[in-house]
Write an enzyme that holds these catalytic residues in place. Structure first.
Site, mmCIF file in Angstrom:
data_model
loop_
_atom_site.group_PDB
_atom_site.id
_atom_site.type_symbol
_atom_site.label_atom_id
_atom_site.label_comp_id
_atom_site.label_asym_id
_atom_site.label_seq_id
_atom_site.Cartn_x
_atom_site.Cartn_y
_atom_site.Cartn_z
ATOM 1 N N GLN A 1 83.730 -9.798 106.556
ATOM 2 C CA GLN A 1 82.925 -9.010 107.474
ATOM 3 C C GLN A 1 83.733 -7.836 107.985
ATOM 4 O O GLN A 1 84.948 -7.886 108.084
ATOM 5 C CB GLN A 1 82.399 -9.851 108.628
ATOM 6 N N GLY A 2 82.992 -6.770 108.257
ATOM 7 C CA GLY A 2 83.601 -5.554 108.767
ATOM 8 C C GLY A 2 82.738 -4.976 109.859
ATOM 9 O O GLY A 2 81.576 -5.365 110.033
ATOM 10 N N TYR A 3 83.319 -4.016 110.566
ATOM 11 C CA TYR A 3 82.648 -3.442 111.723
ATOM 12 C C TYR A 3 82.509 -1.933 111.569
ATOM 13 O O TYR A 3 83.500 -1.239 111.369
ATOM 14 C CB TYR A 3 83.420 -3.782 113.000
ATOM 15 N N ILE A 4 81.282 -1.471 111.671
ATOM 16 C CA ILE A 4 81.016 -0.042 111.738
ATOM 17 C C ILE A 4 81.349 0.420 113.150
ATOM 18 O O ILE A 4 81.923 1.478 113.356
ATOM 19 C CB ILE A 4 79.549 0.253 111.359
#
Length: 156
Positions: A27-30
């Site tokens: 998972q990654g975060y904008i």
């Protein structure tokens, strides 16, 4: 709008490992700013875009949408802040609830937390024997915070 009511605990021992199968998550975060968290997650063959609002206690507004896997991969590789959060998630049923136990990798290796989503903030539930200290109100353990302040920098 959905409301997520979640409690989070540290995990002790290994007893929980035999109670559920692992799924690898990336998972990654904008955006990882409090009140405007925008997350992209690949969980097995499924991909989600999640937006979380400002937390009030253990509750926050949450909007979650399925997105094409190829779009999620492109967002993780090209748009999201780096490094990504990588972990194995074990889903462990307990009565009417499902505990999600996350075992982190990379700069967050060594961290294992369990989360449970509740219907209300005062919902009573049985605590599995492998639950340790509650960290629901300790923002260090929020995934979005682990991106900026990884466990390896502050763990005891």
């Amino acid at each position: 709008m959905g409301i997520e009511i979640e409690r989070k605990f540290l995990v002790v021992g290994d007893e929980w490992r035999q109670q559920g199968a692992a799924t690898y998550l990336r998972q990654g975060y904008i955006s990882a700013e409090p009140g405007r968290i925008v997350r992209v997650r690949i969980d097995g063959d499924a991909a989600m875009l999640t937006i979380k609002g400002l937390s009030t206690g253990i509750a926050c507004g949450e909007w979650e949408y399925a997105i094409p896997l190829a779009d999620a991969q492109a967002l993780l590789d090209q748009v999201c802040q780096q490094p990504l959060i990588e972990k194995n998630r074990y889903r462990i049923p307990a009565g009417d609830l499902v505990w999600e136990v996350d075992e982190f990798f990379g700069d967050n290796a060594g961290l294992v937390v369990a989360e449970v989503e509740l219907q209300s903030e005062d919902q009573v539930f049985e605590r599995p024997a492998w639950l340790g200290e509650e960290v629901s109100h300790d923002r260090r353990y929020a995934n979005a915070n682990l991106l900026k302040h990884p466990y390896c920098l502050w763990a005891k």
